[in-house]
Design an enzyme around this catalytic site. Structure first.
Site, mmCIF file in Angstrom:
data_model
loop_
_atom_site.group_PDB
_atom_site.id
_atom_site.type_symbol
_atom_site.label_atom_id
_atom_site.label_comp_id
_atom_site.label_asym_id
_atom_site.label_seq_id
_atom_site.Cartn_x
_atom_site.Cartn_y
_atom_site.Cartn_z
ATOM 1 N N ASP A 158 -2.646 -17.648 0.756
ATOM 2 C CA ASP A 158 -3.850 -18.276 0.181
ATOM 3 C C ASP A 158 -4.331 -19.413 1.075
ATOM 4 O OD1 ASP A 158 -1.403 -19.361 -0.549
ATOM 5 O OD2 ASP A 158 -2.065 -20.067 -2.513
ATOM 6 N N ASP A 176 -4.943 -6.733 5.709
ATOM 7 C CA ASP A 176 -6.203 -6.036 5.458
ATOM 8 C C ASP A 176 -7.277 -7.077 5.144
ATOM 9 O OD1 ASP A 176 -8.066 -4.137 4.874
ATOM 10 O OD2 ASP A 176 -7.093 -3.363 3.064
ATOM 11 N N TYR A 224 0.807 -1.220 0.000
ATOM 12 C CA TYR A 224 0.000 0.000 0.000
ATOM 13 C C TYR A 224 0.846 1.279 0.000
ATOM 14 C CZ TYR A 224 -4.176 -2.828 0.993
ATOM 15 O OH TYR A 224 -5.206 -3.730 0.945
ATOM 16 N N ASP A 280 -10.289 -8.778 7.927
ATOM 17 C CA ASP A 280 -11.723 -8.647 7.663
ATOM 18 C C ASP A 280 -12.390 -10.021 7.604
ATOM 19 O OD1 ASP A 280 -11.664 -5.930 7.620
ATOM 20 O OD2 ASP A 280 -12.733 -5.731 5.718
ATOM 21 N N LYS A 338 3.964 -15.051 1.171
ATOM 22 C CA LYS A 338 3.759 -15.714 -0.121
ATOM 23 C C LYS A 338 5.159 -15.963 -0.674
ATOM 24 C CE LYS A 338 1.050 -17.097 -3.487
ATOM 25 N NZ LYS A 338 0.257 -18.324 -3.376
#
Ligand code: NAD
Length: 369
Positions: free
Chosen positions: A226, A250, A142, A254, A193
């Site tokens: 994942d 993020d 970000y 959630d 990852k």
């Protein structure tokens, strides 16, 4: 012991209503547990814009920098939706987080027994869930440079962002994560990852190094993001503390929030760098927004903000016993059958924001007797 300097920023909409209930809990702590607070209240968001023409005044920012901890309600609302981008209420929130250097975002996902049926997942998968997701908040995808949308010589366009972390950035979020794990069940899962992204190969290497050199008592595991998303809905109770990159966090936080089924129940904390005394700048706030649809109606659930204050006691002031008291009071009130509208269930008693706040205080009295 010096008085604890608290800055309270109720903000807009239901922020004001839920913070009024937190004030009751703070008063209770001062009276019954003899904790000395030095409290300042300030404006942020739309309410600050209305008075100062900016969503975050220099005065409020200075107070935040001087405080031991900041408690925030929520910002925003339709009244300010058409303001220019740089004075929108939400800009005030982004600015205060940035100026305070809050790089570590703690999002617990806890399913209280009494509310296990509110989740979309099966009761046995989520009942008793108690995990903590730690998201890096000021770096990663970000914020990485270069970023942008360019037009290429042939007229086609290219959009790009950069995933970048330096070793100090990884180490500082890693230390917060290992510290958290130490205060809980000494189990940390680092999510990356590393099979595809070099930046997260470095992330993994640094986490392994930190564990060996500074936190050998904490069990460290690794998971690809994942798989982590899948495991969070398959068997979330396998986790305790998870630490991850900004965008991964993020999304995962959630996802974990929805395991609990209720926005009005989710607290959060954001921490900055430790100073020479080991004290971190800190901001505590509910995950929800200002809920304009129910603002002013004494309907909002104050428990997320009340539990954010419990996090403040635990992480800024090392007062685990008092934090436990608040969390147990909340559990008992729910067990007793009181519900605000957002978590209402058949056969339970629907109560207002104010009555819920009063009930938590009564329960604190009982637990403290
Ligand atoms: P929201 O979280 O305010 O509301 C979403 C839904 O959840 C609404 O139906 C609301 O009534 C309900 N809800 C939220 N908190 C609740 C509570 N404590 N008790 C009962 N019900 C609750 O999100 P939104 O509607 O997308 O945004 C409204 C405003 O809040 C916007 O201006 C947005 O920018 C702002 N916002 C602020 C923050 C923040 O201050 N941290 C976060 C998200 C949104």
């Amino acid at each position: 012991m010096a008085a604890k300097k608290l800055l309270i920023l109720p903000g807009d909409g239901i922020g004001v209503e839920v913070m009024a209930q937190v004030r009751r809990i703070i008063d209770w702590m001062a009276r019954k547990r003899k904790i000395e607070f030095e409290i300042t209240e300030g404006l942020i968001g739309g309410s600050s814009y209305d008075v100062h023409g900016t969503p975050l005044s220099d005065e409020t920012l200075a107070a935040a920098m001087a405080a031991d901890a900041v408690l925030l309600g929520a910002v925003g609302g339709p009244k300010w939706d058409d303001l220019p981008f740089d004075v929108k209420p939400e800009r005030g929130l982004l600015k205060i987080r940035k100026e305070m250097g809050l790089f570590a975002n703690l999002r617990p996902a806890t399913v209280l027994e009494a509310l296990a049926d509110a989740s979309t997942l099966k009761n046995e998968v989520v009942a008793g869930l108690d995990i903590m997701i730690l998201r890096e908040l000021t770096g990663g995808l970000y914020f990485g440079q270069p970023r942008g949308i360019d037009t290429l010589p042939d007229g086609t366009r290219k959009g790009y962002n950069t995933l970048v972390y330096t070793t100090p950035e990884i180490q500082r979020i890693g230390r917060v994560a290992f510290d958290l794990a130490r205060k809980r069940n000494k189990k940390l899962c680092s999510v990356d990852k590393a099979n595809v992204l070099e930046c997260t190969v470095l992330w993994r290497e640094e986490m392994i190094k930190l564990q060996k050199e500074e936190f050998p008592d904490v069990e460290l595991s690794h998971m690809y993001v994942d798989n982590a998303a899948m495991q969070l809905v398959r068997n979330p109770k396998q986790f305790d503390v998870m630490v991850t990159e900004n965008m991964f966090g993020d999304i995962l936080s959630d996802c974990a929030a929805m395991l609990t089924g209720s926005l009005g129940m989710l607290p959060s904390a954001s921490l900055g760098e430790a100073d020479a005394q080991g004290r971190r700048k800190a901001l505590y706030e509910p995950v929800h927004g200002s809920a304009p649809d129910i603002a002013g109606k004494d309907m909002a659930n104050p428990l997320a903000t009340i539990m954010s204050f419990a996090m403040c006691l635990r992480y800024s002031f090392d007062m685990a016993a008092e934090a436990d008291l608040i969390e147990n009071a909340v559990k008992n009130v729910l067990k007793g059958g009181l519900r605000t509208a957002d978590i209402m269930q058949p056969g339970k008693a629907k109560v207002s924001t104010t009555v819920m706040g009063e009930a938590v205080v009564r329960e604190l009295d009982k637990l403290n007797a």
